[in-house]
Design a protein around this motif. Structure first.
Motif, short mmCIF file in Angstrom:
data_model
loop_
_atom_site.label_atom_id
_atom_site.label_comp_id
_atom_site.label_asym_id
_atom_site.label_seq_id
_atom_site.Cartn_x
_atom_site.Cartn_y
_atom_site.Cartn_z
N VAL A 10 -43.24 -41.26 -41.17
CA VAL A 10 -43.01 -39.88 -40.75
C VAL A 10 -41.54 -39.49 -40.94
N ASP A 11 -41.33 -38.25 -41.40
CA ASP A 11 -39.98 -37.68 -41.50
C ASP A 11 -39.13 -38.30 -42.61
N HIS A 12 -39.74 -39.13 -43.46
CA HIS A 12 -38.93 -39.79 -44.48
C HIS A 12 -38.68 -38.90 -45.69
N GLY A 13 -39.25 -37.68 -45.68
CA GLY A 13 -38.90 -36.74 -46.74
C GLY A 13 -39.95 -36.56 -47.82
N LYS A 14 -41.23 -36.89 -47.52
CA LYS A 14 -42.31 -36.77 -48.52
C LYS A 14 -42.51 -35.33 -48.96
N SER A 15 -42.74 -34.45 -47.96
CA SER A 15 -43.05 -33.06 -48.29
C SER A 15 -41.87 -32.38 -48.98
N THR A 16 -40.67 -32.70 -48.54
CA THR A 16 -39.48 -32.10 -49.15
C THR A 16 -39.35 -32.55 -50.60
N MET A 37 -43.33 -31.02 -39.52
CA MET A 37 -44.02 -32.29 -39.65
C MET A 37 -45.37 -32.03 -40.30
N THR A 38 -45.76 -32.86 -41.25
CA THR A 38 -47.07 -32.69 -41.87
C THR A 38 -48.14 -33.20 -40.92
N GLY A 61 -47.14 -38.57 -42.40
CA GLY A 61 -46.67 -39.92 -42.14
C GLY A 61 -46.83 -40.34 -40.69
N LYS A 114 -33.31 -39.33 -49.59
CA LYS A 114 -32.20 -38.99 -48.70
C LYS A 114 -30.97 -39.81 -49.09
N ASP A 116 -28.40 -38.90 -50.30
CA ASP A 116 -27.15 -38.21 -49.95
C ASP A 116 -26.63 -38.61 -48.58
N LEU A 117 -27.47 -39.25 -47.75
CA LEU A 117 -27.06 -39.55 -46.38
C LEU A 117 -26.38 -40.92 -46.23
N ALA A 149 -33.66 -35.10 -52.29
CA ALA A 149 -34.28 -33.79 -52.45
C ALA A 149 -33.24 -32.70 -52.19
N ARG A 150 -32.25 -33.04 -51.39
CA ARG A 150 -31.23 -32.07 -51.02
C ARG A 150 -30.31 -31.76 -52.20
N1 LIG Z 1 -30.30 -35.01 -46.21
C1 LIG Z 1 -31.54 -35.00 -46.66
N2 LIG Z 1 -32.51 -34.61 -45.85
C2 LIG Z 1 -33.78 -34.61 -46.30
C3 LIG Z 1 -34.08 -35.02 -47.61
N3 LIG Z 1 -35.40 -34.94 -47.77
C4 LIG Z 1 -35.92 -34.47 -46.62
N4 LIG Z 1 -34.95 -34.28 -45.73
C5 LIG Z 1 -35.14 -33.81 -44.36
O1 LIG Z 1 -35.92 -34.74 -43.63
C6 LIG Z 1 -36.78 -34.09 -42.70
C7 LIG Z 1 -38.19 -34.52 -42.91
O2 LIG Z 1 -38.61 -34.14 -44.18
P1 LIG Z 1 -40.12 -33.96 -44.57
O3 LIG Z 1 -40.18 -33.71 -46.02
O4 LIG Z 1 -40.78 -32.98 -43.68
O5 LIG Z 1 -40.65 -35.40 -44.22
P2 LIG Z 1 -42.12 -35.91 -44.39
O6 LIG Z 1 -42.04 -37.28 -44.91
O7 LIG Z 1 -42.92 -34.96 -45.17
O8 LIG Z 1 -42.63 -35.97 -42.89
P3 LIG Z 1 -44.13 -36.04 -42.40
O9 LIG Z 1 -44.93 -35.26 -43.37
O10 LIG Z 1 -44.19 -35.49 -41.06
O11 LIG Z 1 -44.50 -37.46 -42.45
C8 LIG Z 1 -36.56 -32.59 -42.94
O12 LIG Z 1 -35.70 -32.08 -42.00
C9 LIG Z 1 -35.93 -32.53 -44.32
O13 LIG Z 1 -35.09 -31.42 -44.48
C10 LIG Z 1 -33.00 -35.43 -48.46
O14 LIG Z 1 -33.17 -35.82 -49.61
N5 LIG Z 1 -31.74 -35.40 -47.92
#
Ligand SMILES: Nc1nc2c(ncn2[C@@H]2O[C@H](COP(=O)(O)OP(=O)(O)OP(=O)(O)O)[C@@H](O)[C@H]2O)c(=O)[nH]1
Ligand SMILES: [Mg+2]
Length: 641
Positions: A10-16, A37-38, A61, A114, A116-117, A149-150
């Motif tokens: 979860v939150d690892h950036g899949k959807s982004t 959150m997805t 996730g 991510k 960039d972090l 993705a950023r």
């Molecule tokens: N700095 C940074 N933040 C990112 C990047 N990709 C995603 N994020 C942030 O990470 C958070 C979660 O991103 P999501 O794409 O929603 O993550 P997810 O994996 O789809 O989460 P679930 O679907 O809930 O499992 C968001 O606040 C995004 O803006 C990235 O490449 N860099």
């Protein structure tokens, strides 16, 4: 047409990342946007560097939504496995990887996102740890790309990696029997019900009738779309939206399967291989209630554990899953089992037999052997098992049950024919399916089944001859009713069996009677003697012979019937019979007389044969009935002078 599925914690950036790749944000629910959150699976598509268009299924996730993830991951060709560089490997990183393993999603690309972090040193550590986690998994050889993705770092390289990963994958087979496991249902104003899913095993065309499984409702395809593009044909492997008329929104849901009518049968019992995950919290016991995930469907199931008392974590075994509600499954389908509560992914495996004959004994050696041959067998073994299960049936039914690809089925069929393990009961095929070179409409059987059935027919006919040695043969209908249980009461199968046996020279068929070749009515010496006496009486008065009643008294009904069926006597009325030769003479002389004088009265016949009126009338009425003469007042004329 290919579909990529995301996976990861979860939150690892899949959807982004999906948005960065495609420009489409897959989260579409209001709640998803609010919670960032997805929750449920989402969809997007884009064009790869080589020009190929691919679909993406984006999954949640969060552990609470793992069951939604399972509805999305079933139909994918490759994984886009996402790990956030700042957090590294987390629980659902592992759980999703296990699921990809169980489903044998071969290949994919790992995005360490991510980027960039974090700094490079940290990134190196995380990547090393990640490589470790991936070893011995379906992603062991997958490339790991550092992306953001950023900032857009690595996105082009990621597209390229996805392209080369998909280039290695064979296209989805077209088995000529499409199924679309439904993952989403909605209604479009002015159009009605629309369902979406990843189409497999065949094509769908606009205008076709479809069946919604497992409930078996019928509808018609009004329209098709792939990636929002109107199509008249949807091909295997494509993300497909189907607008169906005749089906209401409440009549179809996620987990249903859209098929051509009659191509698949639902089932409430399946035989499967099963791997219990090494990190499962406990062993798997017989009779455990589990949740079964197959295609996009989710169902309650009870485990029959075969050949073992209990499976330990990491162990593999055979299960028979029993379901209170029907599902659709085909041989070779992969599935996942979860414990309902507390929720836990247990493992999964492959469907070996979607329609086992019945409930297996848990410790039967024979059951385990036949499951083994189904699981590891060559296409010929698989086709053979399907044939043993179907009995005598059209080859089409057997191929459907085997779920073999057409090429494999053709080869398997040829091999079984060449080695005489099967027979084609209708071997000069009227309809040869030109596309596949398989006599799909012909009735076929395993040699074993055929031997058993032909022996049964043989035994029934022989027994009939023994019970009724004076009858010329067994009535066809009686034989049919004796074997009806073995042939599903099918007239087509019965006729085919008889034709085959007659062609092989092991049965004679006169239309209404069947007999063993060489069978002949044989009288006992005693019967011979009484027949002899009776025949003497006939000889003494050929045209005023003993009455039928007298004959019955002299030789008995059975022998009399035999004399008639052997053609020695010809019965013209309930009371009167003549020797056949005398009868023939009477017919020819009567014809002669009529020809000479134009017509003939009963009195003239009586006088000519020096008999009585009773015999003359019985004989003439018989001639009328057999179409030789017609009545004309008191006299008879020839029907065809
Ligand atoms: N700095 C940074 N933040 C990112 C990047 N990709 C995603 N994020 C942030 O990470 C958070 C979660 O991103 P999501 O794409 O929603 O993550 P997810 O994996 O789809 O989460 P679930 O679907 O809930 O499992 C968001 O606040 C995004 O803006 C990235 O490449 N860099
Ligand atoms: Mg998401």
């Amino acid at each position: 047409m290919r579909v990529i599925g995301t996976a990861g914690h979860v939150d690892h950036g899949k959807s982004t990342l999906v948005q960065a790749l495609t420009g489409i944000h897959p989260d579409r629910l209001k709640e998803e946007q609010e919670r960032e959150m997805t929750i449920d699976i989402g969809f997007a598509w884009f064009t790869l560097p080589g020009g190929e268009e691919v679909g993406i299924v984006d999954v949640p996730g969060h552990r609470d939504f793992i069951e939604n993830m399972l509805a999305g991951v079933g139909g994918i060709d490759a994984a886009l496995f996402v790990v956030a560089a700042d957090e590294g490997v987390m629980p659902q990183t592992r759980e999703h990887l296990s699921i990809l393993n169980i489903l044998q999603i071969q290949g994919g690309v790992v995005a360490l996102t991510k980027a960039d972090l974090v700094d490079t040193d940290w990134m190196d550590l995380v990547e090393e740890d990640l490589r470790q986690s991936l070893s011995a998994s379906v992603l062991a050889e997958a490339p790991i790309l550092r992306v953001s993705a950023r900032t857009g770092q690595g996105i082009m390289e990621l597209k390229d990696a996805l392209r080369s990963c998909l280039a290695d994958r064979p296209p989805r087979p077209d088995l000529g029997r499409p199924r679309l496991p439904v993952d989403r249902v909605f209604s479009m104003p002015g159009f009605g019900t629309v369902v979406t899913g990843t189409l497999v095993n065949g094509q769908l065309k606009v205008g076709e009738e479809v069946e919604i499984m497992p409930q078996g409702m019928r509808g018609r395809i009004r329209g098709l779309q792939t990636h929002k593009q109107k199509e008249t044909i949807a091909i295997p492997g494509s993300r497909t939206a189907v607008n169906i008329s005749g089906i209401d929104l409440e009549e179809i849901w996620r987990g249903c399967v859209v098929t051509h009518p009659g191509d698949y049968q639902s089932t409430r019992r399946i035989d499967v291989t099963f791997n219990l995950l090494p990190d499962a919290s406990q062993g798997l016991k017989h009779n455990t209630e589990v949740k079964l995930f197959i295609g996009t469907s989710e169902a309650i199931a009870r485990v029959r554990l075969l050949g073992e008392e209990e499976l330990a974590p990491g162990q593999e075994g055979w299960l028979q899953l029993e379901l209170p509600q029907p599902i659709l499954a085909a041989r070779g389908d992969r599935y996942i089992l979860r414990r309902p509560s507390p929720g836990e992914t247990l493992g999964g495996g492959v469907v070996i037999d979607p329609h086992p004959k019945g409930r297996h004994k848990r410790f039967s050696e024979q059951t385990l052997l036949s499951l083994q041959s189904l699981a590891q067998g060559t296409p010929a073994d698989v086709l053979m098992e399907a044939m043993l299960a179907t009995g005598i049936a059209p080859l089409k039914e057997v191929v459907l049950r085997s779920n073999l690809e057409v090429d494999a089925a053709v080869q398997a069929w040829q091999e079984l024919l060449d080695t005489a393990q099967v027979i084609d009961l209708e071997s000069s095929p009227a309809v040869e399916d030109r596309a596949t070179q398989l006599p799909l409409e012909n009735l076929v059987a395993a040699q074993e089944t055929w031997s058993r059935l032909s022996a049964k027919v043989d035994q029934e006919v022989r027994q009939y001859h023994q019970s009724y040695p004076l009858r010329p043969g067994m009535p066809r209908e009686e034989l049919k009713s004796r074997v009806k249980n073995q042939i599903n009461n099918s007239a087509r199968i019965f006729n085919a069996i008889l034709r085959k046996l007659v062609a092989a020279g092991s049965l004679e068929d006169s239309g209404s009677l069947v007999r063993q070749p060489g069978f002949a009515i044989r009288f006992t010496p005693q019967q011979e003697q009484s027949i002899h006496k009776l025949m003497d009486r006939f000889a003494a008065a050929p045209f005023s012979p003993p009455s039928v009643k007298d004959c019955q008294a002299d030789v008995g009904q059975d022998v009399l019937d035999a004399l008639i069926s052997l053609g020695q006597l010809t019965q013209v009325s309930p009371e009167v019979a003549f020797r056949h030769a005398d009868y023939e003479r009477m017919v020819s002389e009567v014809k002669q007389l009529i020809r000479q004088q134009g017509s003939l009265t009963a009195a003239e016949v009586r006088d000519h044969f020096n008999t009585s009126r009773r015999y003359a009338l019985a004989f003439l009425e018989h001639l009328d009935a057999s179409g030789v003469t017609v009545r004309d007042g008191d006299a008879r004329r020839l029907r065809n002078p």
